[in-house]
Design an enzyme around this catalytic site. Structure first.
Site, mmCIF file in Angstrom:
data_model
loop_
_atom_site.group_PDB
_atom_site.id
_atom_site.type_symbol
_atom_site.label_atom_id
_atom_site.label_comp_id
_atom_site.label_asym_id
_atom_site.label_seq_id
_atom_site.Cartn_x
_atom_site.Cartn_y
_atom_site.Cartn_z
ATOM 1 N N GLU A 64 -20.843 21.909 -16.330
ATOM 2 C CA GLU A 64 -21.565 22.885 -15.516
ATOM 3 C C GLU A 64 -20.633 23.578 -14.531
ATOM 4 O O GLU A 64 -19.498 23.153 -14.315
ATOM 5 C CB GLU A 64 -22.705 22.192 -14.748
ATOM 6 C CG GLU A 64 -23.801 21.711 -15.646
ATOM 7 C CD GLU A 64 -24.958 21.080 -14.900
ATOM 8 O OE1 GLU A 64 -25.971 20.811 -15.556
ATOM 9 O OE2 GLU A 64 -24.862 20.848 -13.677
ATOM 10 N N GLU A 75 -22.565 20.741 -27.203
ATOM 11 C CA GLU A 75 -22.440 21.137 -28.604
ATOM 12 C C GLU A 75 -21.342 22.187 -28.795
ATOM 13 O O GLU A 75 -20.520 22.087 -29.715
ATOM 14 C CB GLU A 75 -23.775 21.692 -29.131
ATOM 15 C CG GLU A 75 -24.907 20.701 -29.090
ATOM 16 C CD GLU A 75 -25.726 20.703 -27.801
ATOM 17 O OE1 GLU A 75 -26.911 20.318 -27.858
ATOM 18 O OE2 GLU A 75 -25.187 21.083 -26.737
ATOM 19 N N CYS A 115 -26.729 27.203 -28.509
ATOM 20 C CA CYS A 115 -26.036 26.186 -29.311
ATOM 21 C C CYS A 115 -26.528 26.189 -30.752
ATOM 22 O O CYS A 115 -25.749 25.973 -31.682
ATOM 23 C CB CYS A 115 -26.194 24.807 -28.687
ATOM 24 S SG CYS A 115 -25.215 24.644 -27.177
#
Length: 161
Positions: A64, A75, A115
Site C-alpha cells: 500500500e 496478485e 487483478c
C-alpha cells in the site's frame, strides 16, 4: 432479443487439509508471503504464490501507499515477479490468501477487477490456463480451473486488433 447466461463450476474444499499435496504447499507459501505485505492503511494483507511451469515457486504481497492508487495488489506483484524472474515461463497455479486485522479471515476472497484483468492477460500470454486456489487463513478453499472464469466478457488483446 436473445437471453444469454454465464455459469462456471469450481471445487469447494472444507479445509486446506483436503487439498492435494501441491495445492496445499502453494497455499502454505501464499500464507507465508503475508509477512511481506505492507498494509498499514487497510490492515488487509494479501499474499499470493505461484508455480511456474518448471515447478519453481514465486510469491507476491500487497504493497500500500498513502496515495491509495499507487499501491499494488499481491496478485500483480506476483505477476511482475514472474515476468522478471522467470521470463517466458507460464504459471500453472496461483494461490491467494489474506489476513484481515479487523475481522476473521476464514473464507475465500477473489481478486479485484484490476487483478482479474492482469491474471487473464498473463494466462492468455502463454495460452495456458492458470488454476486459482483461493482461501483465508482457515476455512473453505475454492479451486478454479482458469483465471478466465472470473472475468466473463473480458476486454482482451484481440479487441485492439
Amino acid at each position: 432479443m436473445e437471453l444469454s447466461r454465464y455459469e462456471f463450476t469450481f471445487r469447494v474444499y472444507d479445509e486446506a487439509g483436503q487439498l492435494d499435496r501441491d495445492d496445499s504447499k502453494l497455499l502454505d507459501e501464499a500464507r507465508l508471503a503475508l509477512r511481506y505485505a505492507y498494509a498499514p492503511y487497510s490492515r488487509f494483507q494479501v499474499g499470493a504464490a505461484a508455480f511456474t511451469e518448471n515447478g519453481d515457486i514465486l510469491t507476491g504481497a500487497n504493497q500500500e501507499n498513502a496515495s491509495f492508487p499507487v499501491g499494488i495488489c499481491a496478485e500483480r506483484a506476483l505477476l511482475v515477479n514472474a515476468a522478471v524472474l522467470h521470463p517466458g515461463k507460464a504459471l500453472t497455479a496461483i494461490a491467494i490468501t489474506y489476513f484481515n486485522e479487523l475481522k476473521e479471515s476464514n473464507y475465500p476472497i477473489t481478486p479485484c477487477g484490476m487483478c482479474r484483468q492482469a491474471l487473464l492477460e498473463y494466462e492468455q500470454r502463454f495460452s495456458k490456463p492458470i488454476r486459482l486456489i483461493l482461501g483465508g487463513r482457515k476455512g473453505k478453499i475454492f479451486v478454479l480451473d482458469s483465471c478466465s472464469l472470473l472475468l466473463p466478457l473480458a476486454f482482451e488483446a484481440k479487441d485492439l486488433k
